[in-house]
Design a protein around this motif. Structure first.
Motif, PDB file in Angstrom:
ATOM      1  N   THR A  13       0.844  -1.194   0.000  1.00  0.00           N
ATOM      2  CA  THR A  13       0.000   0.000   0.000  1.00  0.00           C
ATOM      3  C   THR A  13       0.880   1.245   0.000  1.00  0.00           C
ATOM      4  OG1 THR A  13      -0.109   0.018   2.419  1.00  0.00           O
ATOM      5  CG2 THR A  13      -1.845  -1.193   1.236  1.00  0.00           C
ATOM      6  N   ASP A  14       0.242   2.400  -0.132  1.00  0.00           N
ATOM      7  CA  ASP A  14       0.960   3.678  -0.146  1.00  0.00           C
ATOM      8  C   ASP A  14       1.281   4.079   1.286  1.00  0.00           C
ATOM      9  OD1 ASP A  14       2.047   6.106  -0.720  1.00  0.00           O
ATOM     10  OD2 ASP A  14       0.215   7.007  -1.519  1.00  0.00           O
TER      11      ASP A  14
ATOM     12  N   SER B   1      23.921   7.645   2.015  1.00  0.00           N
ATOM     13  CA  SER B   1      22.816   6.753   2.387  1.00  0.00           C
ATOM     14  C   SER B   1      21.556   7.152   1.628  1.00  0.00           C
ATOM     15  CB  SER B   1      22.561   6.785   3.895  1.00  0.00           C
ATOM     16  OG  SER B   1      22.088   8.049   4.298  1.00  0.00           O
ATOM     17  N   HIS B   2      20.802   6.155   1.200  1.00  0.00           N
ATOM     18  CA  HIS B   2      19.601   6.391   0.402  1.00  0.00           C
ATOM     19  C   HIS B   2      18.472   5.503   0.912  1.00  0.00           C
ATOM     20  CE1 HIS B   2      22.258   8.257  -2.684  1.00  0.00           C
ATOM     21  NE2 HIS B   2      23.097   7.303  -2.304  1.00  0.00           N
ATOM     22  N   ILE B   3      17.285   6.047   0.983  1.00  0.00           N
ATOM     23  CA  ILE B   3      16.093   5.279   1.352  1.00  0.00           C
ATOM     24  C   ILE B   3      15.050   5.486   0.261  1.00  0.00           C
ATOM     25  CG2 ILE B   3      14.190   5.056   3.002  1.00  0.00           C
ATOM     26  CD1 ILE B   3      16.191   5.994   5.182  1.00  0.00           C
ATOM     27  N   ILE B   4      14.480   4.384  -0.203  1.00  0.00           N
ATOM     28  CA  ILE B   4      13.497   4.448  -1.288  1.00  0.00           C
ATOM     29  C   ILE B   4      12.279   3.610  -0.894  1.00  0.00           C
ATOM     30  CG2 ILE B   4      13.018   3.853  -3.706  1.00  0.00           C
ATOM     31  CD1 ILE B   4      16.004   4.238  -4.269  1.00  0.00           C
ATOM     32  N   TYR B   5      11.102   4.197  -1.084  1.00  0.00           N
ATOM     33  CA  TYR B   5       9.848   3.462  -0.905  1.00  0.00           C
ATOM     34  C   TYR B   5       9.192   3.298  -2.277  1.00  0.00           C
ATOM     35  CZ  TYR B   5       9.789   3.922   4.208  1.00  0.00           C
ATOM     36  OH  TYR B   5      10.076   3.823   5.549  1.00  0.00           O
ATOM     37  N   VAL B   6       8.851   2.072  -2.635  1.00  0.00           N
ATOM     38  CA  VAL B   6       8.144   1.807  -3.887  1.00  0.00           C
ATOM     39  C   VAL B   6       6.728   1.361  -3.544  1.00  0.00           C
ATOM     40  CG1 VAL B   6       8.125   0.528  -6.054  1.00  0.00           C
ATOM     41  CG2 VAL B   6      10.302   1.106  -4.980  1.00  0.00           C
ATOM     42  N   ASN B   7       5.758   2.092  -4.047  1.00  0.00           N
ATOM     43  CA  ASN B   7       4.345   1.852  -3.763  1.00  0.00           C
ATOM     44  C   ASN B   7       3.759   0.930  -4.833  1.00  0.00           C
ATOM     45  OD1 ASN B   7       1.579   2.041  -3.318  1.00  0.00           O
ATOM     46  ND2 ASN B   7       1.428   4.161  -4.026  1.00  0.00           N
ATOM     47  N   SER B   8       3.651  -0.351  -4.514  1.00  0.00           N
ATOM     48  CA  SER B   8       3.222  -1.324  -5.532  1.00  0.00           C
ATOM     49  C   SER B   8       1.753  -1.183  -5.902  1.00  0.00           C
ATOM     50  CB  SER B   8       3.496  -2.756  -5.055  1.00  0.00           C
ATOM     51  OG  SER B   8       2.530  -3.190  -4.120  1.00  0.00           O
TER      52      SER B   8
ATOM     53  N   GLY C 286       0.535   9.557  -2.589  1.00  0.00           N
ATOM     54  CA  GLY C 286       0.063   9.220  -3.923  1.00  0.00           C
ATOM     55  C   GLY C 286       1.136   9.100  -4.978  1.00  0.00           C
ATOM     56  N   GLN C 287       2.356   8.798  -4.578  1.00  0.00           N
ATOM     57  CA  GLN C 287       3.442   8.650  -5.538  1.00  0.00           C
ATOM     58  C   GLN C 287       3.779   7.175  -5.737  1.00  0.00           C
ATOM     59  OE1 GLN C 287       6.876  11.245  -4.996  1.00  0.00           O
ATOM     60  NE2 GLN C 287       5.691  12.510  -3.563  1.00  0.00           N
ATOM     61  N   PRO C 288       4.198   6.812  -6.954  1.00  0.00           N
ATOM     62  CA  PRO C 288       4.609   5.418  -7.174  1.00  0.00           C
ATOM     63  C   PRO C 288       5.929   5.094  -6.495  1.00  0.00           C
ATOM     64  CG  PRO C 288       4.954   6.713  -9.170  1.00  0.00           C
ATOM     65  CD  PRO C 288       4.212   7.592  -8.206  1.00  0.00           C
TER      66      PRO C 288
ATOM     67  N   LEU D 244       8.804   0.575 -14.026  1.00  0.00           N
ATOM     68  CA  LEU D 244       8.522   0.382 -12.603  1.00  0.00           C
ATOM     69  C   LEU D 244       7.107  -0.145 -12.402  1.00  0.00           C
ATOM     70  CD1 LEU D 244       9.435   0.720  -9.645  1.00  0.00           C
ATOM     71  CD2 LEU D 244       8.457   3.030  -9.717  1.00  0.00           C
ATOM     72  N   GLY D 245       6.143   0.413 -13.128  1.00  0.00           N
ATOM     73  CA  GLY D 245       4.764  -0.053 -13.013  1.00  0.00           C
ATOM     74  C   GLY D 245       4.610  -1.496 -13.430  1.00  0.00           C
ATOM     75  N   ARG D 246       5.321  -1.896 -14.484  1.00  0.00           N
ATOM     76  CA  ARG D 246       5.248  -3.296 -14.935  1.00  0.00           C
ATOM     77  C   ARG D 246       5.885  -4.226 -13.909  1.00  0.00           C
ATOM     78  NH1 ARG D 246       6.016  -0.642 -19.934  1.00  0.00           N
ATOM     79  NH2 ARG D 246       8.288  -0.896 -19.919  1.00  0.00           N
ATOM     80  N   LEU D 247       6.963  -3.753 -13.277  1.00  0.00           N
ATOM     81  CA  LEU D 247       7.601  -4.553 -12.228  1.00  0.00           C
ATOM     82  C   LEU D 247       6.655  -4.744 -11.055  1.00  0.00           C
ATOM     83  CD1 LEU D 247      10.208  -5.944 -11.162  1.00  0.00           C
ATOM     84  CD2 LEU D 247      10.812  -3.727 -10.142  1.00  0.00           C
ATOM     85  N   MET D 248       5.981  -3.670 -10.636  1.00  0.00           N
ATOM     86  CA  MET D 248       5.050  -3.777  -9.515  1.00  0.00           C
ATOM     87  C   MET D 248       3.840  -4.639  -9.890  1.00  0.00           C
ATOM     88  SD  MET D 248       6.457  -2.402  -6.962  1.00  0.00           S
ATOM     89  CE  MET D 248       7.959  -3.105  -7.688  1.00  0.00           C
ATOM     90  N   HIS D 249       3.408  -4.584 -11.132  1.00  0.00           N
ATOM     91  CA  HIS D 249       2.357  -5.478 -11.611  1.00  0.00           C
ATOM     92  C   HIS D 249       2.798  -6.925 -11.416  1.00  0.00           C
ATOM     93  CE1 HIS D 249       0.792  -8.107 -14.847  1.00  0.00           C
ATOM     94  NE2 HIS D 249      -0.359  -7.532 -14.559  1.00  0.00           N
TER      95      HIS D 249
END
Length: 280
Positions: A132-133, A159-166, A138-140, A175-180
């Motif tokens: 979930t987000d 240092s880097h932190i990344i959140y991916v909203n599937s 509301g960002q991917p 990225l969208g195809r990967l989350m799909h």
């Protein structure tokens, strides 16, 4: 269990296995274990670095601090002199901001040897792929960096932190195809062949499905054993009920399953599931 009971359990689990996705922790572990190609694909797309190649990756790697507090990294990888932690999280609680900070700090704490300079610290990335987000904007994808207040200049600590909203699986982007694909239950519906082939192996071949069944049987047996011990602690009258509740919770936590799927794995009759779900 007798042979017939084991076979009955296996058939029930195969039905549960059909519904597994890469967002399910233990299924993801099986798919990514010993598959640098899968790790490469995830890093290449999320970081937009098509040439990055992992030299090493460990799934479910455990790191400890000096006080013995441990954290288990879903994927711990090294590539191009950089260090990566990829976490799959279905619940927002597992992807809290301070969890990202803690994972990042433990990675750093286990890098330098005595006497080594701080500039030897590699660039590090903690990447959460969430169902979930979690951050709610509301960002991917959210790229988090330290900045200097006032100027907004990036503080280059590496240092880097990344959140991916599937939940935003826009199939018009890589990225969208990967989350799909992470949300797919069927290999034939997936975009990326390297992931589809691994999913197909564990779901559609006898060898792969048997490996998953054996792994899940061990986890289920352990959950039931611990449930029995907990039930005995709480007395014989409530023992069976306590045992089942503890087993369900343990399976849900370890396998990242819904209550319904966990009860299916434990062969709890459908007629009893609503009652146990109300007690969770």
């Amino acid at each position: 269990m007798t042979w017939d009971e084991k076979e009955e359990w296996r058939q029930k689990f195969l039905k549960v296995l059909a519904g597994f996705r890469l967002l399910d922790d233990d299924f993801m572990t099986a798919v990514f274990q010993e598959s640098l190609e899968c790790v490469d694909l995830v890093l290449q797309i999320i970081l937009n670095k098509p040439n990055i190649k992992a030299t090493k990756a460990i799934v479910q790697d455990t790191l400890k601090n000096l006080h013995g507090r441990s954290v288990r990294l879903d994927i711990h990888a090294w590539a191009d002199g950089q260090e990566f932690n990829v976490e799959i999280q279905r619940s927002g609680k597992g992807a809290l901001e301070r969890r990202a900070r803690y994972n990042s700090s433990l990675i750093d704490a286990n890098v330098l040897l005595a006497g080594e300079d701080y500039d030897k610290l590699p660039e590090s990335y903690v990447i959460f792929i969430t169902e979930t987000d979690v951050l709610g904007e509301g960002q991917p994808m959210y790229v988090v960096r330290r900045t200097i207040e006032g100027s907004g200049t990036v503080f280059g600590d590496g240092s880097h932190i990344i959140y991916v909203n599937s939940s935003m699986a826009d199939e018009d982007s890589p990225l969208g195809r990967l989350m799909h694909d992470f949300r797919c239950t069927r290999a034939e519906d997936m975009h990326y062949e390297v992931l589809a082939n691994r999913v197909m192996y564990f779901k559609e071949t006898e060898e792969g499905a048997s490996a998953m069944c054996e792994a899940m049987e061990l986890l289920t047996d352990e959950a039931e054993k611990r449930g029995m011990e907990r039930g005995m602690e709480r007395g014989m009258e409530q023992g069976k009920e306590s045992e089942r509740i503890f087993s369900i919770r343990n399976i849900m936590a370890n396998l990242q399953l819904t209550a319904e799927k966990a009860m299916d794995v434990l062969s709890i009759p459908k007629s009893e599931q609503a009652r146990y779900k109300a007690m969770l």
